[in-house]
Design an enzyme around this catalytic site. Structure first.
Site, PDB file in Angstrom:
ATOM      1  N   TYR A 220       0.822  -1.210   0.000  1.00  0.00           N
ATOM      2  CA  TYR A 220       0.000   0.000   0.000  1.00  0.00           C
ATOM      3  C   TYR A 220       0.857   1.263   0.000  1.00  0.00           C
ATOM      4  O   TYR A 220       0.740   2.116  -0.883  1.00  0.00           O
ATOM      5  CB  TYR A 220      -0.941  -0.009   1.204  1.00  0.00           C
ATOM      6  CG  TYR A 220      -1.654   1.296   1.448  1.00  0.00           C
ATOM      7  CD1 TYR A 220      -2.505   1.836   0.494  1.00  0.00           C
ATOM      8  CD2 TYR A 220      -1.467   1.998   2.637  1.00  0.00           C
ATOM      9  CE1 TYR A 220      -3.158   3.039   0.704  1.00  0.00           C
ATOM     10  CE2 TYR A 220      -2.127   3.205   2.863  1.00  0.00           C
ATOM     11  CZ  TYR A 220      -2.964   3.721   1.900  1.00  0.00           C
ATOM     12  OH  TYR A 220      -3.600   4.919   2.113  1.00  0.00           O
TER      13      TYR A 220
ATOM     14  N   LYS B 287       1.556   3.962  -3.070  1.00  0.00           N
ATOM     15  CA  LYS B 287       1.141   5.355  -2.853  1.00  0.00           C
ATOM     16  C   LYS B 287       2.326   6.297  -3.060  1.00  0.00           C
ATOM     17  O   LYS B 287       2.158   7.409  -3.586  1.00  0.00           O
ATOM     18  CB  LYS B 287       0.552   5.533  -1.457  1.00  0.00           C
ATOM     19  CG  LYS B 287      -0.802   4.879  -1.248  1.00  0.00           C
ATOM     20  CD  LYS B 287      -1.885   5.450  -2.148  1.00  0.00           C
ATOM     21  CE  LYS B 287      -2.394   6.799  -1.658  1.00  0.00           C
ATOM     22  NZ  LYS B 287      -3.523   7.288  -2.498  1.00  0.00           N
TER      23      LYS B 287
END
Length: 498
Positions: free
Chosen positions: A242, A246
């Site tokens: 994640y 990002k």
């Protein structure tokens, strides 16, 4: 800037919000509709599902949410709300940031969007820490690139806000500044590794082709993609897929189009609403609340983490208030690009040990209930392990002996206990994986500097002492014990577990 100027900024504006069915996007949408009914249009990018249209998802997942109760009271019942006040302003758009042109195929609609959009807010994200690497890359990384390309076709666009996470710097120690990533930058330094995003995409496609040649089933493909994401993230210094994807998403926003202000909002761990539109609203069980729920339901007996770790948490409405204030404030400033850390660790920290005490205190007074029996769940004695070495030792002494015995019994009985052995092994592997995934939060030794955010807040406060009341985002005002005991934990039970 006066409070009313934030409201006025959105008057007559057309806004595109991606990830419109997500937690923060719903709070953002509700706030705009409530405080600025004269917003011109709100395009909401929503992915259709196999059994629901985007209009159905908008009505059922967004407007039917208890979050919109205050707006419904102002505008009438839900049917009237959608058919009259809202329908002309809120336009659900079938699409997906993972595709070029955001997956919008309606030529008339996309031209309308390109001609009218003033502001883009990108809150679309694949938020699972161990999401499939191909999925996370498509949404969190390439999604930024697709939006950048889409923005270049928007004739009136003046503002682009990208929602990232402060934990793109999850392995750093000390004071972490509001500094942008540069293309190719990693968390372990240029001398050790260089991040080539094109290479990452090629690796994904290569691995998918290999799996296809092997005739792998979906379970094996998903597992392989999840493992690849974690492997690539850790190779370059990030803790999980994640935050890695990002960070790449931020990099791909470099060299944005001229005359467009770009804001990257980096919230920390987002929790229930503090007060707006009412205290305690949340959707699902988020981040560290998984520990609260798992312990309350008797599924875990162990908390892993350094008791002295600072947990950086911030209520969802404060995140949205800071985003709205940032867009209005930044619109009048010369700077084209700015990052805002939205958190609490610098000026109102809470320790992991204090959170543990509050969880225990709340659950003793308000035990969770068995779903099917309506009886309170008795809490087990809580064990706290302050190093990963102790956690591995705990697993080795408390669970592995039973697993080894079960393995032997299963072998002797000709696989009679195959299912039981498989389930036990999966639970242990899952516990190990979750411990690794949560490690960036429970063994975190950084403090997020919020200089830009605090400067913006002080500017608002100087202009008008009452300016903050409608757009409160100062973490100093939060009394953590009162917030968690009276707002957050009850909100998780009422809304997150429903």
């Amino acid at each position: 800037m006066e409070e009313s100027m934030i409201v006025q900024y959105f008057e007559g504006k057309t806004v595109l919000i991606t990830g419109a069915t997500g937690f923060l996007a719903k709070i953002l949408l509700e706030k705009i509709l409530r405080v600025q009914p004269n917003v011109k249009k709100l395009f909401l990018l929503i992915r259709p599902t196999t059994n629901k249209s985007v209009q159905q998802r908008l009505e059922e997942e967004v407007f039917n949410s208890s979050l919109f109760g205050v707006v419904r009271e102002k505008c009438g019942e839900l049917e009237e709300l959608i058919s009259s006040h809202i329908q002309a302003k809120v336009i659900p758009v079938s699409g997906d940031v993972a595709h070029e042109n955001l997956g919008v195929v309606d030529s008339k609609l996309i031209n309308e969007m390109w001609n009218e959009i003033d502001i883009i807010v990108n809150s679309a994200a694949a938020t699972k820490f161990d999401e499939r690497y191909d999925v996370a890359l498509a949404v969190n990384s390439l999604g930024s690139l697709h939006l950048k390309s889409f923005a270049g076709k928007c004739a009136k666009l003046k503002m682009f806000l990208h929602v990232s996470t402060a934990f793109v710097n999850c392995t750093k120690i000390g004071l972490i500044t509001e500094k942008p990533f540069r293309m190719g930058e990693t968390l372990i330094g240029a001398k050790i590794s260089y991040l080539d995003i094109n290479k990452e995409m090629e690796l994904v496609q290569e691995r998918l082709r290999e799996l296809q040649i092997q005739n792998a089933n979906q379970e094996k493909i998903t597992s392989a993609m999840k493992n690849l994401g974690i492997e690539r993230a850790q190779l370059h210094g990030w803790a999980n897929t994640y935050v890695f994807t990002k960070a790449m998403g931020e990099m791909l926003l470099e060299n944005f189009m001229e005359n467009v202000k770009v804001i990257i909002a980096r919230p920390t761990i987002v929790t229930t609403t503090y007060k707006d539109p009412f205290p305690g609203w949340i959707e699902g069980v988020r981040t560290l609340d998984g520990l609260f729920v798992a312990y309350g339901k008797g599924n875990v007996k162990v908390f892993i983490g350094d008791p002295q770790t600072t947990l950086d948490v911030i209520p969802g409405d404060m995140v949205v208030n800071s985003m709205l204030a940032a867009m209005a404030t930044h619109s009048t400033q010369p700077s084209e690009f700015i990052i805002y850390h939205i958190g609490s660790s610098l000026r109102n920290p809470i320790k992991y040990k204090d959170m543990q005490c509050l969880i225990l205190q709340f659950l003793k007074k308000n035990p969770l209930m068995f779903d099917n029996r309506g009886k309170p769940i008795k809490l087990s004695k809580l064990v706290t392990l302050n190093t990963m070495t102790k956690f591995r030792g705990y697993i080795a002494t408390h669970y592995m002996p039973f697993l080894n015995i079960l393995k032997l019994v299963n072998k002797i009985s000709c696989n009679y206990y195959k299912s039981s052995y498989g389930n036990a092994r999966r639970k242990i592997n899952r516990a190990r994986r979750l411990a690794e995934l949560y490690k960036p939060f429970t063994f975190f030794y950084g403090i997020f500097d919020d200089f830009n955010t605090e400067t913006m807040r002080r500017t608002l406060a100087r202009s008008n002492a009452d300016a903050i009341s409608m757009f409160e985002f100062d973490p100093i005002c939060i009394q953590w014990e009162q917030y968690f005991m009276n707002t957050h934990f009850p909100g998780v039970v009422k809304y997150g577990l429903k």
